[in-house]
Design a protein around this motif. Structure first.
Motif: not given
Lengths: 441, 263, 80
Positions: A25, A27, B143
């Motif tokens: 994932r 971000r 991230k």
């Protein structure tokens, strides 16, 4: 190999993507900080100036930072020499033994340690920093075009970077180049990158040359001088690579693919420990192992007299004519020859040969060295050609052995010794003749 | 530096204890911090620069965990094991013929997709694979999150996240290796499925190969290599199987051959 | 999907494209495949080196520099 390979590779990559899609994932932004840094370090405007600037900056830090500790070490070690002499006298050690052990062995050692240790202790961590940061592949990326023109491989730049530390390591690193032709080119030209053993000579000679004859020597001008020598080394590398790829090593350039890895901020603690232990102390240890016996041997050569003159005197005299043609002198040629085991030894040998001719000096400062050299007929041309010869001449013994091991061929090893020597002789000869023709010295 | 490292390796090759309790191969793409993992596990000081293709010789090191002596072999960093280069061939041959007790594939967490390519190739050759997802600290900074349990489930092999530079996760990695080698933990790697034609051809060739390979080498993998026309593997397998008939020392022979490539 | 096909070498910086086929042969071909340049892979031209060649491409998450000799062999279909 046909389309089956395509289908297999595609299927594996496809599965890798499917799995990654399920577990990763993101971000973060599409373009991270690396993207911005690369925008600067590989840009048309800043790419090359930044590389040159970094090179100059590292040399400046090395030279100016090493100045004081070098002085300190030298005072300390040469001060200790007096103690040793006192002990020898107290023990009634015969003069010849004192000469071999203290004036030869110990002195050679003290010189190598005080001259080499401080610059290395500064240069290696700085260089390792750039290496660990991931800057070196960018250098290869920036310079690849030039190497392609020369018929060489872009990764040759990486092997040259290793050569800064030690040419033997640089030659070993040439294994990263797949194509035998391009690997040989990289092996044969690695020597044109001045290794750590030659830096002290380049630095000292720059200071001597600039100080005595251009009127001003400071760490900035010396750094520029050394950086200039390195740039010249790169140009010669390109030229010789091109020459080889047109003659002995003809062929088409092989596939070139180079990953530009993510930048990683190095862990400074680990970096310091590693660059000091793995590199600095290793190189110093090697130099000392060679320097100590060589120091003793040179002292014997310088102090055993046959007829009027010492053995070194005889040998130096023989080489005088040839040395003069190259803008050098017989002792310098002899020092380079005797310095074959390790480049670090060239200056100590030279000094010992000059001293054996009777001029006794306390060699604890650059000024004293300069006076000694001038007393032996040096001009700025001598210092300049000393830099050029050191930069371009045959690789040291360790490197030649490594080349033999890597190429499995005496022929190529011989070429690796003769080719640079030829270049060094031609360049020094031309410079000397031109300078003398125009009456510049 | 390099010279020292090479010497150290020479010494290791000689001293390499035949009585080592387990041999572990360390594979991975360039720039995954593989050498940092190697150093972190063995403590052997080996230089780890940040540029591709750095490990040009096999480095070996030992460590002790739960009183077992483990020998770690650092394979050259490669993108693939399809043997297009000397490095790739060495890595492939060691995994195939060196018969390591387990192979740790180090992958870069910030670039998982690309790195899984190699992991999947290794898993075709041997089921004894541990995936070490390194640089999780970098990934966190960028991230990027990775669901390691899910990854382990999808791959069918153990997955250990690490940040080798910070010494995070290395103990877990040692434990995973220990489990695989000494507790004989079974894995169920999920094989890559190819298109119908390839699978049909493999189904035809594989049973024919099995009697010759006698379970020493994965027959499906060899069938695939034959299909994609890799000739190097055939000669290597011939050499390997003949050697094995003569002496019952597959591991030593495999290593010997790999080392020979560099002589 | 009526976009014209071109070689990867012609792809302008900052643009993305999908690999259609790799035209190289032998070792070069395998090299390019192993880097992930297989049909349908999305490639982005990231930046040129100061001298204009090689060019860095983003291929499956990594930045890889290719000389024009190699990128010319890869046929791509530009993406909007």
């Amino acid at each position: 190999m046909g389309p089956v390979r395509d289908l297999i590779v595609a299927a594996i990559y496809d599965q890798a993507r499917q799995i990654a899609d399920q577990v990763v994932r993101r971000r973060g932004a599409e373009h991270d900080i690396d993207w911005k840094i690369d925008g600067i370090v590989t840009s048309k405007v800043f790419g090359y100036p930044l590389m040159l600037g970094l090179l100059g900056f590292i040399f400046w830090l090395t030279i100016s930072g090493a100045n004081y500790p070098s002085q300190l070490l030298s005072n300390l070690l040469f001060g200790f020499q007096d103690r040793l002499t006192a002990v020898c006298q107290w023990l009634n050690v015969p003069a010849w033994l004192h000469g071999v052990l203290v004036l030869g062995l110990y002195r050679g050692l003290a010189w190598v340690v005080s001259v080499m240790l401080p610059p290395m202790a500064i240069f290696f961590p700085l260089f390792t920093f750039l290496e660990d940061l991931g800057y070196l592949p960018r250098v290869a990326f920036n310079l690849d075009r030039l190497f392609k023109r020369a018929g060489a491989h872009g990764k040759q730049v990486l092997t040259m970077c290793m050569g800064f530390g030690c040419n033997a390591a640089g030659v070993t690193a040439c294994r990263i180049i797949e194509s035998p032709r391009e690997r040989l080119i990289a092996v044969l030209t690695n020597n044109f990158v001045p290794c750590n053993g030659r830096f002290p000579l380049l630095i000292t000679m720059s200071m001597v040359m600039l100080g005595a004859w251009a009127g001003h020597a400071n760490s900035i001008s010396a750094a520029l001088c050394v950086a200039g020598a390195v740039v010249l080394g790169v140009l010669v590398t390109l030229f010789v690579s091109w020459f080889l790829s047109q003659t002995l090593l003809k062929g088409v350039p092989s596939t070139f693919t180079l990953e530009l890895p993510a930048y990683r901020w190095p862990k400074i603690g680990t970096l310091l420990i590693r660059s000091v232990l793995d590199r600095t102390l290793f190189v110093l240890f090697r130099a000392v192992v060679v320097a100590a016996p060589a120091g003793a041997l040179i002292w014997i050569l310088a102090n055993v007299h046959i007829g009027e003159s010492s053995i070194i005197g005889h040998l130096g005299g023989r080489l005088q004519g040839f040395g003069h043609l190259l803008g050098l002198d017989g002792y310098i040629i002899l020092a380079f020859l005797l310095g074959l085991p390790a480049n670090e030894l060239v200056i100590p040998i030279l000094i010992m040969s000059y001293l054996s001719e009777g001029v006794m000096l306390e060699l604890d400062s650059l000024e004293a060295l300069r006076s000694l050299l001038v007393a032996n007929g040096w001009t700025w041309l001598t210092a300049l050609n000393m830099i050029l010869f050191s930069l371009l001449h045959f690789p040291c013994g360790t490197t030649l052995l490594t080349i033999r091991k890597e190429t499995q061929s005496t022929k190529w090893t011989l070429l690796a010794a003769l080719l640079p020597t030829g270049v060094a002789i031609v360049v020094c000869f031309l410079v000397a003749q031109v300078v003398r023709l125009f009456g510049l010295v | 530096m390099k010279g020292l490292a090479v010497d150290a390796r020479g010494v290791f090759a000689k001293l390499n204890p035949a009585h080592s309790d387990g041999v572990i191969a360390l594979a991975g793409n360039p720039n995954t911090g593989k050498s940092t993992v190697f150093n972190g596990l063995t403590g052997l000081n080996q230089h780890t620069g940040n540029w591709p293709g750095k490990t040009v010789v096999l480095a070996k090191g030992n460590y002790r965990y739960k009183s077992k002596l483990i020998t770690l072999v650092d394979l050259p960093g490669t993108y693939s094991l399809l043997a297009n280069s000397a490095d790739e061939q060495v890595a492939r041959d060691f995994i195939c013929f060196g018969k390591p007790d387990a192979t740790v594939v180090v992958v870069d967490a910030t670039c998982l997709e690309r790195n899984l390519n190699l992991a999947l190739q290794v898993m075709e050759m041997t089921p004894k694979v541990i995936l070490c997802v390194n640089l999780i600290d970098e990934a966190k900074r960028k991230k990027i999150e990775i669901d390691c349990p899910k990854l382990a489930e999808l791959l069918g092999v153990p997955v250990v996240p690490t940040a080798a530079r910070e010494k995070v996760g290395l103990d877990k990695l040692k434990e995973a290796i220990h489990q695989m080698v000494f507790a004989h933990q079974q894995t169920r790697p999920r094989p890559v499925r190819y298109n119908q034609e390839i699978e049909a051809a493999v189904a035809k060739i594989q049973p024919e190969l099995e009697p010759y390979l006698r379970g020493k080498i994965d027959a499906r993998w060899v069938a695939l290599r034959l299909l994609d026309g890799d000739t190097t593997i055939i000669t290597e397998i011939k050499k390997y199987l003949r050697v094995e008939n003569v002496e019952k020392a597959p591991r030593e022979q495999g290593e010997l051959k790999v080392v020979k490539c560099y002589k | 999907m009526g976009d014209p096909e071109m070689t990867l070498a012609c792809l302008p910086i900052g643009h993305r494209a999908q690999v259609v086929k790799v035209g190289a042969e032998g070792l070069t071909r395998n090299r390019l495949l192993d880097l992930g340049l297989v049909p349908s892979t999305v490639v982005e031209a990231v930046r040129k080196s100061p001298a204009g060649d090689p060019v860095a491409y983003k291929i499956r998450g990594a930045i890889i520099a290719l000389r024009s000799e190699e990128s010319r062999l890869v046929t791509v279909r530009p993406l909007a």
